[in-house]
Structures are given as C-alpha cells and as structure tokens.
Write a protein that holds these residues in place. Structure first.
Motif, PDB file in Angstrom:
ATOM      1  N   PRO A  60       0.855  -1.190   0.067  1.00 45.85           N
ATOM      2  CA  PRO A  60      -0.196   0.133  -0.121  1.00 45.85           C
ATOM      3  C   PRO A  60       0.742   0.985   0.336  1.00 45.85           C
ATOM      4  CG  PRO A  60       0.355  -1.085   2.353  1.00 45.85           C
ATOM      5  CD  PRO A  60       1.034  -1.388   1.081  1.00 45.85           C
ATOM      6  N   ARG A  61       0.451   1.883  -0.518  1.00 45.84           N
ATOM      7  CA  ARG A  61       1.339   4.013  -0.895  1.00 45.84           C
ATOM      8  C   ARG A  61      -0.140   4.603   0.533  1.00 45.84           C
ATOM      9  NH1 ARG A  61       5.541   2.148  -1.594  1.00 45.84           N
ATOM     10  NH2 ARG A  61       5.488   0.894  -3.840  1.00 45.84           N
ATOM     11  N   THR A  62      -0.007   4.002   0.964  1.00 49.04           N
ATOM     12  CA  THR A  62      -1.076   5.154   1.927  1.00 49.04           C
ATOM     13  C   THR A  62      -0.215   5.692   3.521  1.00 49.04           C
ATOM     14  OG1 THR A  62      -1.484   3.499   4.208  1.00 49.04           O
ATOM     15  CG2 THR A  62      -2.948   3.449   2.316  1.00 49.04           C
ATOM     16  N   ALA A  63      -0.930   7.284   4.043  1.00 52.95           N
ATOM     17  CA  ALA A  63       0.206   7.499   4.918  1.00 52.95           C
ATOM     18  C   ALA A  63       0.721   7.315   6.354  1.00 52.95           C
ATOM     19  CB  ALA A  63      -0.686   9.150   5.773  1.00 52.95           C
ATOM     20  N   THR A  64      -0.503   5.703   5.951  1.00 54.17           N
ATOM     21  CA  THR A  64      -0.125   5.261   7.525  1.00 54.17           C
ATOM     22  C   THR A  64       0.694   3.897   6.851  1.00 54.17           C
ATOM     23  OG1 THR A  64      -2.423   5.007   7.887  1.00 54.17           O
ATOM     24  CG2 THR A  64      -1.509   3.261   8.807  1.00 54.17           C
ATOM     25  N   PHE A  65       0.349   3.629   6.408  1.00 57.07           N
ATOM     26  CA  PHE A  65       2.000   2.654   5.848  1.00 57.07           C
ATOM     27  C   PHE A  65       3.495   3.850   5.659  1.00 57.07           C
ATOM     28  CE2 PHE A  65       5.668  -0.260   3.400  1.00 57.07           C
ATOM     29  CZ  PHE A  65       5.563  -0.803   4.140  1.00 57.07           C
ATOM     30  N   ARG A  66       4.328   4.198   4.956  1.00 60.48           N
ATOM     31  CA  ARG A  66       4.928   5.096   4.808  1.00 60.48           C
ATOM     32  C   ARG A  66       5.546   5.650   6.219  1.00 60.48           C
ATOM     33  NH1 ARG A  66       1.706   7.401   0.776  1.00 60.48           N
ATOM     34  NH2 ARG A  66       1.235   9.617   1.787  1.00 60.48           N
ATOM     35  N   ASP A  67       4.449   6.156   7.059  1.00 58.64           N
ATOM     36  CA  ASP A  67       5.294   6.897   8.788  1.00 58.64           C
ATOM     37  C   ASP A  67       5.324   5.532   9.195  1.00 58.64           C
ATOM     38  OD1 ASP A  67       4.135   9.118   8.162  1.00 58.64           O
ATOM     39  OD2 ASP A  67       2.374   8.656   9.240  1.00 58.64           O
ATOM     40  N   PHE A  68       4.703   4.333   8.822  1.00 59.18           N
ATOM     41  CA  PHE A  68       5.080   3.077   9.381  1.00 59.18           C
ATOM     42  C   PHE A  68       6.892   2.703   9.086  1.00 59.18           C
ATOM     43  CE2 PHE A  68       5.977  -1.126   9.749  1.00 59.18           C
ATOM     44  CZ  PHE A  68       5.880  -2.112  10.676  1.00 59.18           C
ATOM     45  N   ALA A  69       7.127   3.060   8.045  1.00 59.42           N
ATOM     46  CA  ALA A  69       8.285   2.575   7.351  1.00 59.42           C
ATOM     47  C   ALA A  69       9.352   4.015   7.550  1.00 59.42           C
ATOM     48  CB  ALA A  69       7.679   2.627   5.297  1.00 59.42           C
ATOM     49  N   THR A  70       8.350   4.653   7.810  1.00 62.53           N
ATOM     50  CA  THR A  70       9.619   6.076   8.090  1.00 62.53           C
ATOM     51  C   THR A  70      10.278   5.666   9.667  1.00 62.53           C
ATOM     52  OG1 THR A  70       8.545   7.848   6.675  1.00 62.53           O
ATOM     53  CG2 THR A  70       9.930   8.461   9.060  1.00 62.53           C
ATOM     54  N   ALA A  71       9.829   5.300  10.602  1.00 57.01           N
ATOM     55  CA  ALA A  71       9.292   5.143  11.755  1.00 57.01           C
ATOM     56  C   ALA A  71      10.604   3.788  12.286  1.00 57.01           C
ATOM     57  CB  ALA A  71       8.333   4.785  13.351  1.00 57.01           C
ATOM     58  N   VAL A  72      10.043   3.032  10.973  1.00 58.64           N
ATOM     59  CA  VAL A  72      11.089   1.729  11.150  1.00 58.64           C
ATOM     60  C   VAL A  72      12.571   2.272  10.644  1.00 58.64           C
ATOM     61  CG1 VAL A  72      11.339  -0.440  10.160  1.00 58.64           C
ATOM     62  CG2 VAL A  72       9.231  -0.540  11.088  1.00 58.64           C
ATOM     63  N   VAL A  73      12.464   2.808  10.027  1.00 62.27           N
ATOM     64  CA  VAL A  73      14.132   3.267   9.157  1.00 62.27           C
ATOM     65  C   VAL A  73      14.920   4.420  10.093  1.00 62.27           C
ATOM     66  CG1 VAL A  73      15.383   4.963   7.726  1.00 62.27           C
ATOM     67  CG2 VAL A  73      13.210   2.991   7.031  1.00 62.27           C
ATOM     68  N   THR A  74      13.733   4.672  10.637  1.00 65.45           N
ATOM     69  CA  THR A  74      14.162   6.233  12.088  1.00 65.45           C
ATOM     70  C   THR A  74      15.108   4.926  13.213  1.00 65.45           C
ATOM     71  OG1 THR A  74      13.427   7.505  11.096  1.00 65.45           O
ATOM     72  CG2 THR A  74      14.481   7.882  13.553  1.00 65.45           C
ATOM     73  N   LYS A  75      14.138   4.131  13.852  1.00 69.25           N
ATOM     74  CA  LYS A  75      14.665   3.340  14.542  1.00 69.25           C
ATOM     75  C   LYS A  75      16.070   1.626  13.808  1.00 69.25           C
ATOM     76  CE  LYS A  75      12.969   0.475  18.030  1.00 69.25           C
ATOM     77  NZ  LYS A  75      12.649   1.123  19.630  1.00 69.25           N
ATOM     78  N   SER A  76      15.386   1.581  13.255  1.00 70.88           N
ATOM     79  CA  SER A  76      17.082   0.529  12.511  1.00 70.88           C
ATOM     80  C   SER A  76      18.713   1.231  12.342  1.00 70.88           C
ATOM     81  CB  SER A  76      16.500   0.223  10.874  1.00 70.88           C
ATOM     82  OG  SER A  76      15.550  -0.645  11.235  1.00 70.88           O
ATOM     83  N   ARG A  77      18.500   2.993  11.661  1.00 67.85           N
ATOM     84  CA  ARG A  77      19.248   3.394  11.473  1.00 67.85           C
ATOM     85  C   ARG A  77      20.275   4.199  13.423  1.00 67.85           C
ATOM     86  NH1 ARG A  77      17.577   7.933   7.179  1.00 67.85           N
ATOM     87  NH2 ARG A  77      18.064   6.086   5.182  1.00 67.85           N
ATOM     88  N   ASN A  78      19.110   4.619  13.819  1.00 74.25           N
ATOM     89  CA  ASN A  78      19.649   4.709  15.103  1.00 74.25           C
ATOM     90  C   ASN A  78      20.280   3.500  16.179  1.00 74.25           C
ATOM     91  OD1 ASN A  78      18.955   7.296  14.341  1.00 74.25           O
ATOM     92  ND2 ASN A  78      16.807   7.330  15.616  1.00 74.25           N
ATOM     93  N   GLU A  79      19.773   2.955  16.677  1.00 70.60           N
ATOM     94  CA  GLU A  79      19.632   1.755  17.052  1.00 70.60           C
ATOM     95  C   GLU A  79      20.927   0.526  16.580  1.00 70.60           C
ATOM     96  OE1 GLU A  79      16.517   0.238  19.334  1.00 70.60           O
ATOM     97  OE2 GLU A  79      15.742   1.748  19.202  1.00 70.60           O
ATOM     98  N   PHE A  80      20.290  -0.131  14.960  1.00 71.14           N
ATOM     99  CA  PHE A  80      21.323  -0.740  14.365  1.00 71.14           C
ATOM    100  C   PHE A  80      22.355  -0.131  13.219  1.00 71.14           C
ATOM    101  CE2 PHE A  80      17.538  -2.219  15.998  1.00 71.14           C
ATOM    102  CZ  PHE A  80      17.925  -3.191  17.163  1.00 71.14           C
ATOM    103  N   ASN A  81      22.511   0.945  13.008  1.00 74.35           N
ATOM    104  CA  ASN A  81      24.052   1.908  12.277  1.00 74.35           C
ATOM    105  C   ASN A  81      23.331   1.659  10.709  1.00 74.35           C
ATOM    106  OD1 ASN A  81      25.636   3.543  11.539  1.00 74.35           O
ATOM    107  ND2 ASN A  81      26.663   2.163  12.121  1.00 74.35           N
TER     108      ASN A  81
END
Length: 173
Positions: free
Chosen positions: A13-34
């Motif tokens: 899906p290309r919904t705002a809900t999925f985009r927000d989720f994907a952004t949160a996953v990317v941010t957490k992955s970058r911050n916690e796991f580099n």
C-alpha cells in the motif's frame, strides 16, 4: 541483462499510515543498529505481522467487553471472520467467512528502457478484479506477443474458444 522479467508480489500500500510506519522503522534501524535502510527496504510482511497482532488484540478486547471468555478460540475468531478492518498498516484487510484474508497482488514488469520494475497489473482479492496499468505494459522478449491461451476462460474476457467447447469456467489470476 534481462530482456523480460516479471515479479508477482503482494501489493504494497502507498498510504500515509504505511509511509509513517516505514519511516519509523528506518529511523529506529538507523539509530539503534546503524543501518542504511530506506523506506523501500521495509517489507510489507513486517506490516502484516503488526496488523495480525492488532487484529488479535481487537478481537480479544471485544470478547472481554462482551463478557465472553477470551480463552475461547471460537469466540475470539468469530469476531475476526467475515469482517473488514480498515486503515491498518498493510491497508484495508478483509477476512472472508472461511477465515481467509483476501489478498491483493501486483504484477511488475521490467522496463528495459527505464531500467526499473513497473506495475502492469493489480489484482484485488476482495473485489476479485484485475486492473491494468495505463502507464506501463508487458514487455515480451523481442516484442513478441503470445497467442491467447485457449485453455483459460474467464467471464470478463471475450474469447470464442471458451464458449464453443462448453467446458468449465476457470479463474484467471
């Protein structure tokens, strides 16, 4: 280099809900796991796991609020079956009366000029419809177009072979 390549995948899906989720996953992955993840790296299966837990939690909550036993699996699952759950991470989810999720699929074709995969067909499991893209078409090797398959019939496709033989009607997916 491939001249023709298809990928059939679960629709993302290309919904705002999925985009927000994907952004949160990317941010957490970058911050916690580099990691160097991008939103394109977030797999729809991850959203499906999240949605499954949310559906189960909703069914348990409804069971308790109705005064029924949350340990009664029949009581819990009847609150999930034959129902639509809207605005979840993986889009709207419809569970049919058999308890099956009606899934959407996308067929992508490799566009060798643009060097990218493009959607050519989208299938809606809930509506049982096929939608062809207006922006891209299937690229067959050597610009060859295969003949119609006379063994596959569908009521939405006018094909004299299907009606002459009086055979069974098959579903084209």
């Amino acid at each position: 280099m491939y001249e023709s390549l298809f990928i059939l995948t679960v629709h993302v899906p290309r919904t705002a809900t999925f985009r927000d989720f994907a952004t949160a996953v990317v941010t957490k992955s970058r911050n916690e796991f580099n990691t160097s993840f991008t939103e394109k790296d977030v797999n729809i299966i991850l959203a499906g796991f999240h949605d499954s837990v949310m559906l189960y939690g909703r069914a348990i909550t409804e069971t308790i609020l109705d005064g029924d036993d949350p340990m009664d699996g029949v009581e819990v699952t009847k609150r999930i079956w034959n129902r639509t759950f809207e605005k979840l991470l993986s889009g709207d989810i419809f569970i049919n009366s058999n308890g099956d999720k009606e899934t959407d699929y996308t067929l992508k074709d490799f566009n060798k000029d643009a060097l990218e995969m493009r959607t050519v067909v989208a299938y809606s499991g809930r509506e049982d419809t096929i939608t062809w893209s207006n922006e891209s078409a299937i690229h067959w090797p050597g610009n060859w177009v295969p003949p119609s398959d006379v063994n596959v019939c569908h009521e939405a496709i006018a094909d004299l072979y299907c009606h002459k033989k009086g055979g069974k009607l098959f579903r084209l997916v």
